[in-house]
Each structure stands twice: as structure tokens, then as C-alpha cells.
Design an enzyme around this catalytic site. Structure first.
Site, mmCIF file in Angstrom:
data_model
loop_
_atom_site.group_PDB
_atom_site.id
_atom_site.type_symbol
_atom_site.label_atom_id
_atom_site.label_comp_id
_atom_site.label_asym_id
_atom_site.label_seq_id
_atom_site.Cartn_x
_atom_site.Cartn_y
_atom_site.Cartn_z
ATOM 1 N N LYS A 83 0.844 -1.202 0.000
ATOM 2 C CA LYS A 83 0.000 0.000 0.000
ATOM 3 C C LYS A 83 0.878 1.251 0.000
ATOM 4 C CE LYS A 83 -3.729 2.132 2.762
ATOM 5 N NZ LYS A 83 -4.495 2.046 4.026
ATOM 6 N N SER A 158 -9.353 2.104 3.431
ATOM 7 C CA SER A 158 -8.558 2.796 2.462
ATOM 8 C C SER A 158 -7.578 1.898 1.711
ATOM 9 C CB SER A 158 -7.751 3.902 3.159
ATOM 10 O OG SER A 158 -6.903 3.351 4.132
ATOM 11 N N SER A 182 -9.307 -0.184 7.678
ATOM 12 C CA SER A 182 -8.857 -0.112 6.284
ATOM 13 C C SER A 182 -8.242 -1.372 5.700
ATOM 14 C CB SER A 182 -7.859 1.026 6.117
ATOM 15 O OG SER A 182 -8.552 2.237 6.028
HETATM 16 N N1 GLN Z 1 -12.409 4.746 7.166
HETATM 17 C C1 GLN Z 1 -11.657 5.140 8.307
HETATM 18 C C2 GLN Z 1 -11.169 6.564 8.126
HETATM 19 O O1 GLN Z 1 -11.524 7.135 7.155
HETATM 20 C C3 GLN Z 1 -10.511 4.194 8.550
HETATM 21 C C4 GLN Z 1 -9.395 4.407 7.623
HETATM 22 C C5 GLN Z 1 -8.200 3.539 7.948
HETATM 23 O O2 GLN Z 1 -8.310 2.535 8.632
HETATM 24 N N2 GLN Z 1 -7.060 3.970 7.479
HETATM 25 O O3 GLN Z 1 -10.468 7.101 8.904
#
Ligand code: GLN
Length: 491
Positions: A83, A158, A182
Site C-alpha cells: 500500500k 482505504s 482499512s
Molecule cells: N475509514 C476510516 C477513516 O476514514 C478508517 C481508515 C483507515 O483505517 N485507514 O479514517
């Protein structure tokens, strides 16, 4: 024989060891798959096919030359993706943001270094919501990734690029990060296995910080066995990350016998409420019954603070983000928009190169941390965070594991929530608690909805009990076949 690109990580590692296949063949098979599908899926932000093939040939030469195969790096010649919020020396690291466009880090994240030491070949960097802020990968400044099961839908986020790449069989495994879900949520949306370790188990060095007290590095793989295979390479104390714990990493040995007798599984009633898609609920219940059929004892439990997960997380994470993102000022990293004064440079660079969601988070966080509001928001949220830890501590006195849905719905259509940040945040309700409490989680497919979209279930365990997750997830997968389904993509 299945085509090479369909092989999972464990198959590939074993076949390479036995000399049944070469790293070049494996790497080429995945690169061809990427070439065919990437225009439709957009899972990657950066690819290095030539370098990867070169490394693959090197790996094959090394394997051919050795007298003693046991001295070879155990994952020698295995392709993976990373990632784009983790640094790989020499590869651009944008974090899905214009503000880091063209930034090439001079060092490897510890997790990346450990994989490289084990012999892994990194094919490229995968797409992400900008600075990992999002649940759909639509917040990437470089365009969204599409869900391999339905190209009109999001892959989740994400780590949507990593999840889509594994689902579409463009790589056998990828690193992701999980700050609020994420890894687990995109795994659920894409029908793959997503593993989030205990906070402090895996080094964050070289992970571009979002919410430092919540950030973890995890994996996206086809199977639980693959996640278990990678875990020991990633886990362990790192002097470069003072929050890693110096506790032994157990050797993960997965049983061939899917016997769950004696295992107590808790099902939290707060995770089966109005708003959860009925087909998600039905599939997760069926999966829990399946664990029961393997011998587990299932009981209802309560995690009473669950309804507060969204407000608590969306104060703490943006607060930490507002501090962490202060370093992108147009001076130290990435592009600069020139201005008359230093302040002018800051305003212009940050104003033009951060995307709208990142700006929203910085403003939320700055507000929650500012004098006069700190006690009412940030300090209060920290107190409620402790209640989440207590919820789990209490639950884990009664049960060994918790089983629950990953997300209230299956993958939603692209664009359907981009105008409504709160609707997007609410998607995270079931994944945030594990991050607030720092406990490990494992998501894997347990069915499909009527539109043919994957449904995920997550297991959560007490801190540092990752091996329990792997044991139970593996028992499930060795007696079901949801994880073997491949999206119907025609190159
Ligand atoms: N969807 C959550 C956020 O927007 C988690 C994102 C993540 O785990 N990086 O913060």
C-alpha cells in the site's frame, strides 16, 4: 492445473521450494494479469515490472546455485504489493495525495524491509484513500480503484488497491494498513482475507502516520493460512518504533483438523442492529453456525459502547491526523507552490495539494484539540476510548473470540457516498472498536449477496492472540470455499 495467477501465497511458496515453478514464471504470470486488468481496476499507483522480473531471475539463479535450500530466504522470489502509505526505498510514495507527488523515500518501512529480507519481490505500490482517510478509495487524488466483483462499485478502503489487487489475482498478497478498518473492510468488500494485528505487534516505522495511536500494518491475502504465513515476518519488536512490544511472536502452526471444541465464541448483540443489510446479517449468522458445527460454543455478548465508535474515532483520528499532517508544508517533502513568504508557501501548498477529505479532517482535528474545546472533545473522546477497552476486557473474560460483521453493507456504488461524509463514516462502525481497543482482527468471506458481492465476517481476539484468529479462520476456510471464488473478469 490452475493457472499460476490463481495460486495462493502458500501454494507459490511451496512450489518454489520444490522447484516446480520458477520465480520468473510466477512473477510474469502476475505481471501479465496486472497488464490485462489494471486499466479497468486501477489498483496500483506505481509498478516496476522490469525490476521485478530482474529480481525474479536473480532469485531463480540463487535457488539454482545453492547446495542447501534451507539457507535460502524463505519467501525468495515471491511477488507482493505494498500500500502506498508504506515506504519502499526508491519507489515513489504518494499516500494517494498530490502533496507527496514525486516524493521518493530513501528508506524502507520495517515491514517492507523484513519482507525483502525474507526474499519477497515488490511489484509496486497500491492505491489508497489520501493518507488512508476513507472507506472507499475514492479519496485518492489519483482516481478510485474499482471493485473486481462489480466495476461500478467501490473496493472499500482505504487499502482498496491492495484488496482489489488480491481479489483480481494481480498479486497473491499485499500489505495494507488499518487505522479504523482499512484492511478488514476492503477485504470484506472484495472477498479476500484481511488481517489486522494487535497495536504494538507490528512496526509502524516507515508507515506514513495518520492516527498514530490507531495505525497498524496488516495483510490482504486469499486465505487465512497465507496471512498466518506472513505474520511472523512482519511481527516483532522494532527499536525504531517505541510502541512495538517486546513480546515473543509465537510460531503459527495451523491444525489440519478443523476441531473447535472448547472454543467460546461471543456474538455481540450491538453488531446486529437496524441498518445492517439483512443478507449480511444472514451470511454472518450462517458462518457463526458453521463455527458451532465445528464444535465452538456460541453465546451472545454485549459491547455496550459500540454506538459511540464513530463519534469517538472521528475525534481521535482527525486530532492525531491534524498533528501528523502538519509536516507537509511545501518545504520538506514533495512539490512546493511558490509564494512571497514562508506562510504564503504553506497556505498555497497545503491549500491546493491536500484533497477535501484531508482538509476536513485537519479542521476537525484542529478544532477538537484547540484550547476551550479540548476537554469537551478530545479529552472526552479519550475517556470513552477507555470504555471500549473495558467492553472488550469484560467480553474476553467470558469468550475466547468475538465474531461479527465487518461492515453493515456490501460494496456500494462509486459516488454514492462521496457527497455525504457522515454516511461514509458510518460504514466504519463495526471496524473502529478493534482499533480503539488495539485488539487484533481477521476478516474473511462468508458468502455473497444477491448481486454477487462478497460478504465478510470478522473475528476479534484479545491483544496478542493473533494465533487464535488464524486457527479459527483456517478451520472455517478448510471446511468452506467462499475464499476460493474468483471474480468473473475476462482479460
Ligand atoms: N475509514 C476510516 C477513516 O476514514 C478508517 C481508515 C483507515 O483505517 N485507514 O479514517
Amino acid at each position: 492445473m490452475k493457472p499460476l495467477w490463481q495460486w495462493n501465497l502458500t501454494d507459490i511458496v511451496q512450489a518454489l521450494h520444490r522447484g516446480e515453478v520458477s520465480s520468473e514464471e510466477v512473477t510474469r504470470a502476475f505481471l501479465e494479469r496486472i497488464q490485462a486488468l489494471e486499466p479497468r481496476i486501477h489498483a496500483f499507483l506505481h509498478l516496476e515490472p522490469e525490476a521485478a522480473l530482474h529480481q525474479a531471475r536473480e532469485a531463480d539463479r540463487r535457488r539454482a546455485k545453492t547446495q542447501d535450500p534451507d539457507t535460502l530466504p524463505p519467501l525468495l522470489g515471491v511477488p507482493m504489493a505494498v500500500k502506498d502509505v508504506l515506504t519502499v526505498r526508491g519507489m515513489p510514495c504518494t499516500c494517494g495525495s498530490r502533496i507527496l507527488e514525486g516524493f521518493v523515500p530513501p528508506y524502507n518501512a520495517t515491514t517492507v524491509q523484513r519482507l525483502l529480507d525474507a526474499g519477497v519481490i515488490i511489484l509496486g505500490k497500491t492505491n489508497t484513500d489520501e493518507f488512508a482517510m476513507g472507506s472507499s478509495t475514492e479519496n485518492s487524488a489519483y482516481g478510485p480503484t474499482r471493485n473486481p466483483w462489480d466495476l461500478s462499485r467501490v473496493p472499500g478502503g482505504s487499502s482498496g488497491g491492495s484488496a482489489a489487487a488480491v481479489a483480481a489475482r494481480m498479486v497473491p498478497a499485499a500489505l495494507g494498513t488499518d487505522t479504523g478498518g482499512s484492511v478488514r473492510q476492503p477485504a470484506a468488500f472484495c472477498g479476500v482475507t484481511g488481517f489486522k494485528p494487535t497495536y504494538g505487534r507490528v512496526s509502524r516505522y516507515g508507515l506514513v502516520a495518520y492516527g498514530s495511536s490507531l495505525d497498524t500494518v496488516g495483510t490482504l491475502t486469499q486465505t487465512v493460512a497465507d496471512a498466518a504465513l506472513l505474520f511472523p515476518y512482519l511481527a516483532g519488536f522494532d527499536p525504531r518504533d517505541a510502541t512495538t512490544m517486546d513480546v515473543p511472536v509465537p510460531e503459527v502452526v495451523l491444525s489440519q483438523e478443523p476441531d473447535l471444541r472448547g472454543l467460546r465464541v461471543g456474538v455481540p448483540r450491538e453488531y446486529f442492529v437496524e441498518g445492517v443489510h439483512p443478507q449480511v446479517e444472514a451470511a454472518v449468522h450462517a458462518a457463526i453456525r458453521h463455527l458451532e458445527s465445528l464444535g465452538a460454543e456460541v453465546q451472545e455478548i454485549s459491547l455496550p459502547h459500540t454506538p459511540y465508535a464513530v463519534p469517538v474515532y472521528y475525534i481521535i483520528a482527525p486530532s492525531e491526523a491534524s498533528a501528523n499532517l502538519a509536516r507537509y508544508d511545501g518545504i520538506r517533502y514533495g512539490p512546493r507552490i511558490q509564494g512571497e513568504t514562508m506562510w504564503d508557501i504553506f497556505f498555497k501548498t497545503r491549500g491546493r495539494l491536500f484533497g477535501p477529505e484531508v482538509k476536513r479532517r485537519i479542521m476537525l482535528g484542529t478544532y477538537a484539540l484547540s484550547a476551550g474545546y479540548y476537554d469537551a472533545y478530545y479529552a472526552k473522546a479519550q475517556k470513552v476510548r477507555t470504555l471500549f477497552r473495558r467492553d472488550f476486557e469484560r467480553a474476553f473474560r467470558e469468550v475466547d473470540l468475538i465474531a461479527a460483521p465487518v461492515a453493515p453493507s456490501t460494496a456500494f456504488p462509486l459516488g454514492s457516498k462521496t457527497q455525504d461524509p457522515l454516511a461514509m463514516y458510518l460504514e466504519d462502525i463495526f471496524t473502529l472498536p478493534a482499533n480503539l481497543a488495539g485488539i487484533p482482527g481477521l476478516a474473511f468471506p462468508v458468502g455473497f449477496d444477491q448481486d454477487g458481492l462478497p460478504i465478510g465476517m470478522q473475528l476479534m481476539a484479545p491483544p496478542f492472540q493473533e494465533s487464535r484468529l488464524f486457527a479459527v479462520g483456517h478451520a472455517y476456510q478448510s471446511t468452506t470455499d467462499w475464499h476460493t471464488r474468483v471474480p468473473p473478469l475476462h482479460p
